[in-house]
Design a protein around this motif. Structure first.
Motif, PDB file in Angstrom:
ATOM      1  N   ARG A 232       0.823  -1.201   0.000  1.00  0.00           N
ATOM      2  CA  ARG A 232       0.000   0.000   0.000  1.00  0.00           C
ATOM      3  C   ARG A 232       0.861   1.257   0.000  1.00  0.00           C
ATOM      4  NH1 ARG A 232      -4.259   2.493   4.276  1.00  0.00           N
ATOM      5  NH2 ARG A 232      -5.371   3.774   2.784  1.00  0.00           N
TER       6      ARG A 232
ATOM      7  N   ILE B 205       0.947   4.223  -2.821  1.00  0.00           N
ATOM      8  CA  ILE B 205       0.740   5.641  -2.507  1.00  0.00           C
ATOM      9  C   ILE B 205       1.856   6.490  -3.109  1.00  0.00           C
ATOM     10  CG2 ILE B 205       0.737   7.327  -0.618  1.00  0.00           C
ATOM     11  CD1 ILE B 205      -0.716   5.279   1.090  1.00  0.00           C
TER      12      ILE B 205
ATOM     13  N   TYR C 135       1.814   6.428  -7.010  1.00  0.00           N
ATOM     14  CA  TYR C 135       0.686   7.199  -7.537  1.00  0.00           C
ATOM     15  C   TYR C 135       1.028   8.686  -7.528  1.00  0.00           C
ATOM     16  CZ  TYR C 135      -3.976   9.194  -8.067  1.00  0.00           C
ATOM     17  OH  TYR C 135      -5.056   9.929  -8.517  1.00  0.00           O
ATOM     18  N   ARG C 136       1.619   9.154  -6.432  1.00  0.00           N
ATOM     19  CA  ARG C 136       1.984  10.565  -6.346  1.00  0.00           C
ATOM     20  C   ARG C 136       3.059  10.921  -7.370  1.00  0.00           C
ATOM     21  NH1 ARG C 136       3.653  10.490  -1.576  1.00  0.00           N
ATOM     22  NH2 ARG C 136       5.895  10.851  -1.699  1.00  0.00           N
TER      23      ARG C 136
ATOM     24  N   THR D   4      -0.340   7.549   6.299  1.00  0.00           N
ATOM     25  CA  THR D   4      -0.637   8.878   5.785  1.00  0.00           C
ATOM     26  C   THR D   4       0.317   9.927   6.328  1.00  0.00           C
ATOM     27  OG1 THR D   4      -2.284   9.116   7.531  1.00  0.00           O
ATOM     28  CG2 THR D   4      -3.066   8.446   5.360  1.00  0.00           C
TER      29      THR D   4
ATOM     30  N   CYS E 146       2.853  10.092   3.687  1.00  0.00           N
ATOM     31  CA  CYS E 146       2.356  10.674   2.439  1.00  0.00           C
ATOM     32  C   CYS E 146       1.117  11.497   2.769  1.00  0.00           C
ATOM     33  CB  CYS E 146       2.036   9.592   1.413  1.00  0.00           C
ATOM     34  SG  CYS E 146       3.343   8.374   1.199  1.00  0.00           S
TER      35      CYS E 146
ATOM     36  N   ILE F   4      -1.809  13.065   0.241  1.00  0.00           N
ATOM     37  CA  ILE F   4      -2.493  12.220  -0.733  1.00  0.00           C
ATOM     38  C   ILE F   4      -3.765  11.664  -0.110  1.00  0.00           C
ATOM     39  CG2 ILE F   4      -2.324  10.144  -2.146  1.00  0.00           C
ATOM     40  CD1 ILE F   4      -0.606  12.409  -3.098  1.00  0.00           C
TER      41      ILE F   4
ATOM     42  N   LEU G  91      -6.638   9.244   0.898  1.00  0.00           N
ATOM     43  CA  LEU G  91      -6.643   7.781   0.946  1.00  0.00           C
ATOM     44  C   LEU G  91      -7.565   7.198  -0.107  1.00  0.00           C
ATOM     45  CD1 LEU G  91      -6.659   7.156   4.781  1.00  0.00           C
ATOM     46  CD2 LEU G  91      -4.786   6.775   3.201  1.00  0.00           C
TER      47      LEU G  91
ATOM     48  N   THR H  41      -5.869   6.722  -3.421  1.00  0.00           N
ATOM     49  CA  THR H  41      -4.660   5.915  -3.541  1.00  0.00           C
ATOM     50  C   THR H  41      -4.860   4.450  -3.223  1.00  0.00           C
ATOM     51  OG1 THR H  41      -4.097   6.515  -1.288  1.00  0.00           O
ATOM     52  CG2 THR H  41      -3.137   7.855  -3.038  1.00  0.00           C
ATOM     53  N   CYS H  42      -6.046   4.062  -2.869  1.00  0.00           N
ATOM     54  CA  CYS H  42      -6.299   2.635  -2.598  1.00  0.00           C
ATOM     55  C   CYS H  42      -6.474   1.916  -3.921  1.00  0.00           C
ATOM     56  CB  CYS H  42      -7.534   2.459  -1.714  1.00  0.00           C
ATOM     57  SG  CYS H  42      -7.313   3.110  -0.055  1.00  0.00           S
TER      58      CYS H  42
END
Length: 647
Positions: free
Chosen positions: A269, A273, A276-277, A634, A637, A640, A642, A645-646
């Motif tokens: 996970r 995250i 994705y960022r 979190t 990150c 971002i 949640l 980003t899941c």
């Protein structure tokens, strides 16, 4: 490669026309070093292809020779205009954040919709992304109607062949590497390892400077270090209060098997995250080109329709199964033979201690393990070179296939070489005292040797080389900017960073030492944490001071190493279940029935993978920021959402 969706071929062609007039002043991003004595016609042809228009088969980049006092022009600096880099970002499919906070593939026509974009903002693309774009364009310089490299009839070409790869394999092109930005590197060093601090690493800054592959490695190293802390905290009192009770490890083994299952799921996970960022999670994979070392008879690729080398898969399979596989089996047999010699030495040391009962004889008990640990490291490194040679000889077409076969060979040998003796002690000799001693010695010795070989020795050699370069540069009289010349001469002689393979391998073996048998030696996690803290700083030092700057490589995860760690996790669960079943406490519950004991161990293992892991997966996806776990994730990150980003 075709332009990305959203821009027509006509609009793209119009955009390229803006690049006809270059400014002579540009920021050098990439260094190309040609072999000394390279023929003038070869240099003129190659540089012309670099600066030529895309319509003519060129890369449309900027090139400037670096002329030294002796007149050598074998070093060239490559850069690009801001517009050229933006169009290149669309070509390679970079993903950027839009004004509505969504992540989309960058297109030049819709550039105004992307956050932080401005025509005068040259920092919209990171320097790592700019160098990656230039590398992509250089590697995609293709031969048109040339039959050979001009001036070198033996260096054959054919339509569609990568020019840079042919120059490299022919020895005409010595190396190509990205140039350091001294100001940015100075800032990164200060925030990364320039001061002692307790906190997270600047992963975003690392990613901007070195790219996603390097940043993900340091992110995983940081996460793994934090994940080891609960094991270390529990292990210290467990070790202190159960020093002589080697068999009282049931509770710690139970925690161990749960820990090894959970931490890899959390990492998935956190990795999603971050990527994705950074935009690489959604970045489309390009069609993979043949690796530079691939060779064969010239033919037509049925997928691309291009002319390229073709090699029979039957021949490759014969090489793998008739040569590589027997060689690996022979190496595994030799590793087991060395292990039996180690046990003979252990028996000799034990007999010597029983006869003398002195402080010296007590120290001699650790000598066989230390010698064996050193031999293991030597064998691992020798085998690594042999595995690389064999995998290259197998002639894999794709780099991904080459890496998968290399990783498989290396992991199988390293696993047996490092852990076979521990399994033998635990499940054949049933000697928990010797198991604790061997695990401690192997773990600590391997960490010391790795720190010396990977960081201290290269740093010392680089410092000596830097002093020689400075003395030589001070004696030169040249009109060229001395600082730039000094920097390039220093960097081109630095060692080449060959990727994160060895770094992940070290963490993989460390994960094995901790997850497999740390219930017998609870301080294993403590030494792993201490090693990883120094590893973060030493690896940061070698990236910034010892090796050339590597080209950035966009990636969405840690690749095949995720599967390797998950496989080790499964083995550790089974191992800890067997250790629990062997413990006197569990045997006391089943004094008469070995079948009940076997069923209990099997049920525990099945429970972990059938119920614990799926339950934890569902919690990761469904539970939001109210949990402590999400708070930890979190906080790393924080900006971002949640829900976004899941993935």
């Amino acid at each position: 490669m075709e332009p990305a969706a959203g821009v027509s071929a006509q609009k793209m062609a119009e955009s390229w026309s803006f690049l006809d007039n270059f400014e002579p002043n540009f920021t050098p991003l990439v260094v190309i070093e040609l072999a000394k004595g390279t023929k003038k016609e070869t240099i003129e042809w190659f540089t012309k292809r670099i600066v030529d228009k895309k319509a003519n088969g060129g890369a449309q980049l900027l090139v400037k020779p670096l002329v030294m006092e002796n007149g050598d022009e074998n070093i060239y600096l490559v850069g690009a205009s801001h517009l050229r880099l933006l169009l290149g970002a669309e070509t390679v499919g970079l993903v950027k954040e839009c004004n509505d906070n969504s992540m989309r593939t960058f297109t030049y026509s819709s550039r105004k919709t992307f956050k932080y974009f401005a025509d005068d903002n040259h920092n919209f693309l990171t320097m790592a992304e700019c160098q990656y774009i230039i590398k992509h364009e250089l590697e995609n310089l293709r031969a048109k109607d040339e039959k050979m490299i001009p001036g070198y009839p033996q260096a054959k070409l054919y339509p569609g062949k990568s020019i840079v790869r042919r120059l490299l394999t022919s020895g005409i092109l010595v190396q190509i590497f990205p140039l350091h930005d001294r100001e940015e590197l100075k800032k990164l060093r200060h925030s990364w390892y320039g001061r002692v601090k307790v906190g997270y690493q600047p992963l975003d800054e690392i990613r901007c400077y070195f790219g996603e592959t390097i940043a993900l490695y340091f992110g995983f190293l940081e996460y793994f270090t934090f994940a080891l802390i609960p094991m270390a905290v529990i292990g210290i009192p467990y070790y202190v209060f159960a020093w002589e009770d080697y068999d009282k490890y049931v509770m710690f083994a139970t925690f161990n098997l749960l820990w090894s299952t959970v931490i890899l799921e959390v990492w998935k996970r956190i990795c999603a995250i971050m990527t994705y960022r950074w935009g690489t999670l959604l970045m489309k994979r390009q069609f993979e080109e043949p690796r530079p070392g691939f060779h064969g008879v010239l033919g037509i690729n049925p997928v691309t329709g291009r002319e390229e080398p073709v090699y029979s898969s039957i021949k490759r399979q014969m090489r793998i199964y008739l040569v590589s596989l027997p060689f690996v089996c022979l190496c595994l047999y030799f590793s087991l033979y060395v292990m039996m010699i180690y046990f003979d030495l252990e028996q000799w040391a034990l007999d010597y201690h029983e006869e003398n009962e002195s402080n010296f004889s007590s120290l001699m008990l650790f000598v066989p393990s230390i010698i064996y640990a050193v031999v293991i490291e030597i064998m691992n490194r020798i085998y690594r070179y042999a595995a690389e040679f064999l995998t290259s000889w197998e002639n894999h077409r794709l780099e991904s296939s080459y890496q998968n076969h290399l990783v498989l060979k290396v992991l199988v040998f390293n696993f047996l070489n490092c852990f076979a003796s521990l399994f033998y002690i635990a499940f054949v000799l049933f000697d928990m005292k010797l198991l604790r001693q061997s695990l401690a010695t192997l773990l600590i010795t391997s960490q010391i040797l790795n720190q010396f070989a990977e960081s201290l020795l290269p740093y010392w050699l680089q410092k000596r080389h830097k002093k020689r370069i400075k003395k030589r540069m001070c004696s030169l009289k040249t009109d060229t900017d001395l600082s730039l010349v000094e920097q390039i001469n220093l960097e081109k002689e630095m060692g080449t960073y060959f990727g994160t393979f060895d770094d992940y391998l070290e963490l993989f073996l460390q994960f094995g030492y901790v997850s497999l048998f740390s219930c017998v030696y609870p301080l294993a996690a403590v030494f792993a944490v201490l090693n990883n803290i120094t590893e973060i700083y030493s690896d940061a030092l070698k990236m910034c001071r010892v090796y050339k700057r590597p080209f950035a490589e966009p990636t969405a995860n840690i690749g095949v190493w995720q599967l390797a760690f998950e496989t080790m996790s499964v083995i550790s669960v089974v191992t800890n279940c067997i250790l629990i079943g062997m413990s006197p406490q569990v045997n006391a519950l089943f004094p008469d029935s070995k079948m009940d004991l076997i069923l209990t161990v099997a049920l525990v293992e099945k429970f972990c993978h059938t119920w614990i892991k799926p339950w934890f997966d569902s919690c990761i996806v469904t539970i939001n920021s109210i949990t402590a776990l999400d708070f930890i994730i979190t906080s790393r990150c924080a900006h971002i959402p949640l829900t976004a980003t899941c993935v």
